[in-house]
Design an enzyme around this catalytic site. Sequence first.
Site, PDB file in Angstrom:
ATOM      1  N   LYS A 165       0.816  -1.318   0.038  1.00 39.10           N
ATOM      2  CA  LYS A 165      -0.075  -0.256  -0.092  1.00 39.10           C
ATOM      3  C   LYS A 165       0.902   1.370  -0.057  1.00 39.10           C
ATOM      4  CE  LYS A 165      -4.242  -1.156   2.183  1.00 39.10           C
ATOM      5  NZ  LYS A 165      -5.275  -0.812   3.370  1.00 39.10           N
ATOM      6  N   GLY A 175      -7.281   3.267  -4.302  1.00 35.22           N
ATOM      7  CA  GLY A 175      -6.679   2.208  -4.648  1.00 35.22           C
ATOM      8  C   GLY A 175      -5.629   2.298  -5.438  1.00 35.22           C
ATOM      9  N   LYS A 220     -15.607   1.490  -3.944  1.00 38.50           N
ATOM     10  CA  LYS A 220     -16.929   1.244  -3.433  1.00 38.50           C
ATOM     11  C   LYS A 220     -17.891   1.531  -4.637  1.00 38.50           C
ATOM     12  CE  LYS A 220     -15.056   3.379   0.790  1.00 38.50           C
ATOM     13  NZ  LYS A 220     -15.056   4.633   1.494  1.00 38.50           N
ATOM     14  N   ARG A 241     -12.081  14.317   5.250  1.00 34.60           N
ATOM     15  CA  ARG A 241     -12.779  15.020   4.303  1.00 34.60           C
ATOM     16  C   ARG A 241     -14.302  14.459   4.151  1.00 34.60           C
ATOM     17  NH1 ARG A 241     -13.190  11.088   0.673  1.00 34.60           N
ATOM     18  NH2 ARG A 241     -11.550   9.884   0.223  1.00 34.60           N
TER      19      ARG A 241
HETATM   20  P1  ADP Z   1      -7.538   3.423  -0.404  1.00 32.82           P
HETATM   21  O1  ADP Z   1      -7.486   4.596   0.443  1.00 32.82           O
HETATM   22  O2  ADP Z   1      -6.640   3.477  -1.953  1.00 32.82           O
HETATM   23  O3  ADP Z   1      -9.076   3.590  -1.024  1.00 32.82           O
HETATM   24  P2  ADP Z   1      -7.926   1.786   1.649  1.00 32.82           P
HETATM   25  O4  ADP Z   1      -6.925   1.377   2.462  1.00 32.82           O
HETATM   26  O5  ADP Z   1      -9.005   2.517   2.137  1.00 32.82           O
HETATM   27  O6  ADP Z   1      -7.328   2.173   0.035  1.00 32.82           O
HETATM   28  O7  ADP Z   1      -8.577   0.169   1.009  1.00 32.82           O
HETATM   29  C1  ADP Z   1      -9.513   0.379   0.111  1.00 32.82           C
HETATM   30  C2  ADP Z   1     -10.126  -1.050  -0.004  1.00 32.82           C
HETATM   31  O8  ADP Z   1      -9.185  -2.074  -0.243  1.00 32.82           O
HETATM   32  C3  ADP Z   1     -10.964  -1.772   1.164  1.00 32.82           C
HETATM   33  O9  ADP Z   1     -12.196  -1.129   1.310  1.00 32.82           O
HETATM   34  C4  ADP Z   1     -10.646  -3.170   1.095  1.00 32.82           C
HETATM   35  O10 ADP Z   1     -11.605  -3.650  -0.008  1.00 32.82           O
HETATM   36  C5  ADP Z   1      -9.509  -3.321   0.180  1.00 32.82           C
HETATM   37  N1  ADP Z   1      -8.495  -3.632   1.399  1.00 32.82           N
HETATM   38  C6  ADP Z   1      -7.650  -2.561   1.982  1.00 32.82           C
HETATM   39  N2  ADP Z   1      -6.633  -3.289   2.786  1.00 32.82           N
HETATM   40  C7  ADP Z   1      -6.928  -4.530   2.909  1.00 32.82           C
HETATM   41  C8  ADP Z   1      -6.390  -5.635   3.502  1.00 32.82           C
HETATM   42  N3  ADP Z   1      -5.250  -5.558   4.390  1.00 32.82           N
HETATM   43  N4  ADP Z   1      -6.980  -6.733   3.065  1.00 32.82           N
HETATM   44  C9  ADP Z   1      -7.824  -7.101   2.164  1.00 32.82           C
HETATM   45  N5  ADP Z   1      -8.456  -5.892   1.562  1.00 32.82           N
HETATM   46  C10 ADP Z   1      -7.983  -4.717   1.726  1.00 32.82           C
END
Ligand code: ADP
Length: 454
Positions: A157, A164, A236, A291
């Site tokens: 990440k 994403g 989403k 936000r």
């Molecule tokens: P972004 O900030 O890029 O949107 P997020 O950290 O909020 O990323 O994660 C977005 C989505 O990715 C989550 O809602 C979930 O579906 C998936 N996700 C994130 N972290 C994990 C994880 N550790 N294991 C499985 N799915 C994950």
Amino acid sequence: MFNKVLIANRGEIAVRILRACRTLGIGAVVAYSEADRDSLAAQIADEAICIGPADARRSYLCAPALISAAMVTGCDAIHPGYGFLSEDEGFADVVRAHDLAFIGPSAEVLERFASKEATRRLLAAHGLRTVPGSAMLRDEAHALAEAERIGYPVLIKPSGGGGGKGMRLVRNAQELESTFKVSRSEAKAAFGDDSLYLEKFLEENRHIEIQVAVDRFGNAVHMFERDCSVQRRHQKIIEETPTPALNEAQRLDLAECALKAVTAAGYENLGTLEFLVDNKGDAYFIEINCRIQVEHAITEMVTGIDMVALQIKIAAGEPLGIAQSDIVATGHAIEFRILAEDPAKDFRPQAGLVGAYLTPGGPGVRMDSHLYPGYEIPTYYDSLLGKLCVWAPDRATAIARGDAALRELLVDGVTTNIELHRAILANQVFLDGKVTTSLLDRVGSAPFVAAGSR
Ligand code: ADP
């Protein structure tokens, strides 16, 4: 309270912020790019100002253009909406340096929560459980060692991430080796920051988030949760509240823990804490969004609180004016993100001229959109055409209302995901309230697309 707000965003959010300003009795100026000259927000605003060319870097992301627009139109505040500059601490700081108010957290608060990796540690120190993961990765060797310790599969990440982008699933050391550099450069290109960290990939989880509001005086409330588990490629597409995945005690416990941790960590303004929840109901914090969010409307539907107005009041230095005991969530609300994309062609983004445009109505139906018949959808921005939200006293009725409303919604001239929404609503896993974030990606959207086509 402010006299006049510059709305530094576009699409349905610009319209939404304009409505909140009008409700509060304050002036508003819509900032638009050349590609958005005919936008609904620019047309219905009392005042609108062009801030540059279609390319967002030279308009919606261009701080000097936005600051001068605010100054020449006599605004005393800037609302960044979501996306673009909404979580940019540098922008918040520059806005303040020009004696303007930034509608959102202060530059200091944004900076404290800017790194996803540092925020994980900060909120863990304040009592939130986080997904097992690493510290910031120094190099590939460090990544390999950490992945070994955490156990595959892991997610790479970007710490400055969002949407994403740059997030990669790796199932073994070979995949990590081939992906690490790509993730770094993707993160650098998308966020100007190539720092990465690892998280254990939780195979079956639900995405549940807690809405909070904190004023300058330390008053803090939560507005319960939203379940955003219906996703495609970690984005989403349907959100609902309350979540069908937790019982009453679990819901309240999560909301209270989230609020306690985030206030102890010094948060201010509106914010959302995102969690992944496993099938035992255990919640793991993943990130905070500093936000207003696309899906705020369903929280408005169950609580009756105008969240954008509340956010503006907090930024103007007013007290929250609501206590936790005043906030009651009634009934069930669902949001469908209406996107200009073609589910049958790998969700390719669509642009074009909107022909007929018919919006649904009836009790508990809300359409937030910037579309109108004859609107030319520009190719430069994201594919969100609007949000169809429905409310009903219970989940089954909300689903039925959602389907009825989706049937009525007509966007001629552009391919959309409306039928995909209907197919998901008819799916037994969704009806049972058991959708996990990877469902659509795992089964593929083909069965949904096929079932949904008329
Ligand atoms: P972004 O900030 O890029 O949107 P997020 O950290 O909020 O990323 O994660 C977005 C989505 O990715 C989550 O809602 C979930 O579906 C998936 N996700 C994130 N972290 C994990 C994880 N550790 N294991 C499985 N799915 C994950």
